[in-house]
Design a protein around this motif. Structure first.
Motif, PDB file in Angstrom:
ATOM      1  N   ASN A  93      12.621  -0.872 -18.442  1.00  8.45           N
ATOM      2  CA  ASN A  93      13.804  -1.690 -18.692  1.00  8.45           C
ATOM      3  C   ASN A  93      14.494  -1.960 -17.359  1.00  8.45           C
ATOM      4  N   ILE A  94      14.867  -3.214 -17.135  1.00  6.65           N
ATOM      5  CA  ILE A  94      15.465  -3.598 -15.855  1.00  6.65           C
ATOM      6  C   ILE A  94      16.814  -4.260 -16.085  1.00  6.65           C
ATOM      7  N   GLU A  95      17.831  -3.727 -15.444  1.00  5.54           N
ATOM      8  CA  GLU A  95      19.139  -4.385 -15.412  1.00  5.54           C
ATOM      9  C   GLU A  95      19.271  -5.050 -14.044  1.00  5.54           C
ATOM     10  N   TYR A  96      19.392  -6.365 -14.041  1.00  7.53           N
ATOM     11  CA  TYR A  96      19.457  -7.047 -12.747  1.00  7.53           C
ATOM     12  C   TYR A  96      20.647  -7.998 -12.675  1.00  7.53           C
ATOM     13  N   ALA A  97      21.200  -8.078 -11.468  1.00  7.26           N
ATOM     14  CA  ALA A  97      22.305  -8.996 -11.171  1.00  7.26           C
ATOM     15  C   ALA A  97      22.004  -9.645  -9.829  1.00  7.26           C
ATOM     16  N   ILE A  98      21.795 -10.947  -9.832  1.00  7.35           N
ATOM     17  CA  ILE A  98      21.356 -11.656  -8.632  1.00  7.35           C
ATOM     18  C   ILE A  98      22.398 -12.687  -8.223  1.00  7.35           C
ATOM     19  N   LYS A 155      20.251  -5.021  -7.802  1.00  3.93           N
ATOM     20  CA  LYS A 155      21.407  -5.842  -7.443  1.00  3.93           C
ATOM     21  C   LYS A 155      21.109  -6.579  -6.137  1.00  3.93           C
ATOM     22  N   ILE A 156      21.338  -7.880  -6.140  1.00  2.00           N
ATOM     23  CA  ILE A 156      21.168  -8.692  -4.941  1.00  2.00           C
ATOM     24  C   ILE A 156      22.471  -9.440  -4.687  1.00  2.00           C
ATOM     25  N   ASN A 157      23.071  -9.171  -3.529  1.00  2.62           N
ATOM     26  CA  ASN A 157      24.350  -9.795  -3.177  1.00  2.62           C
ATOM     27  C   ASN A 157      24.193 -10.625  -1.905  1.00  2.62           C
TER      28      ASN A 157
END
Length: 268
Positions: free
Chosen positions: A159-164, A201-203
């Motif tokens: 399971n992957i929680e991602y915020a890009i 997370k990618i900021n």
């Protein structure tokens, strides 16, 4: 009186000679000081250059090793996913050509050929996607990473929680390196770490693209890994180096792993 003047003149000459000697000694000392200081500076610069050259050699070897590993992986995929299936199609076709099968057997053989051909097409598409994801070329890094994460999620392995958050300011070749880094991290988490959950997370900041990656896998011993790095970690380090970025990671056996990557963005 004349004798006293001669003595004074002699004393003055002696003092002048002593002063000249002192000045000469000081001059020689300064020359020697600057000579040896410069020598030390040159030695330090040479040592630095040798270290940089050694680092470049290590990077080159790592990059070549990574390329060779990727070639082996592609060759294995071609053999397993395409070549083996085409052999089945070839054998089944030869059986049909012999004409020794009844109608029902012919139908089953044709269905088998159709099924294997469909799977081969899917495998070739997946292989082409792994080589160069078309969505990356057409829609950019964010869409490519989202699709990659969704593929892993749909596999039910993790399971992957991602915020890009990304503004598409990097050249395509650098975007591909970032995509490969994320892909390598996910593969390592699933295959080696046996992770069940991943947070990505990618900021996008003014000067850097910051990546934070955390999994809850079985982790690894930092000391052992630093002494003997696997091809996956070498691959990541090489790509981060190409990006002119920075990589840091932390892990403990049984407590997952955390990776932080900072990629430098081109300035307008």
């Amino acid at each position: 009186m004349e004798k006293e003047l001669l003595q004074e003149d002699s004393q003055i000459i002696v003092i002048i000679l002593i002063a000249i000697m002192v000045l000469l000694l000081m001059a020689v000392s300064l020359v020697l000081f600057f000579f040896f200081s410069r020598k030390k500076i040159i030695a330090a610069e040479l040592e630095k250059a040798n270290l940089e050259l050694s680092h470049q050699k290590d990077l080159l070897h790592s990059t070549i090793e990574t390329q060779e590993e990727e070639r082996k992986r592609i060759a294995q995929d071609l053999h397993d996913a395409i070549s083996a299936k085409l052999n089945v199609v070839s054998l089944s076709t030869n059986v049909l050509i012999d004409g020794k099968l009844n109608k029902e057997e012919q139908e089953r053989t044709l269905q088998n050929i159709l099924s294997v051909t469909t799977k081969t097409l899917e495998s070739s598409r997946r292989l082409a996607h792994n080589l160069l994801p078309p969505i990356l070329e057409n829609f950019g890094l964010s869409a490519a990473i989202e699709e990659l994460c969704d593929e892993f999620i749909s596999s039910k392995k993790v399971n992957i929680e991602y915020a890009i958050e990304y503004n598409n300011l990097l050249p395509k070749r650098k975007e591909l390196h970032i995509f490969r880094i994320i892909q390598e991290l996910l593969n390592n988490s699933v295959r080696h770490g046996r992770a069940e959950n991943v947070i990505l997370k990618i900021n996008d900041t003014n000067e850097h693209l910051e990546i934070e990656y955390v999994d809850n896998g079985k982790g690894f011993d930092i000391t052992s890994v630093n002494k003997n790095k696997g091809i996956g970690l070498k691959n990541i380090e090489s790509r981060v180096e190409i990006l002119d970025g920075k990589l840091s990671y932390h892990s403990e056996v049984g407590n997952g792993a955390t990776f932080n990557i900072s990629a430098k963005k081109p300035q307008p």
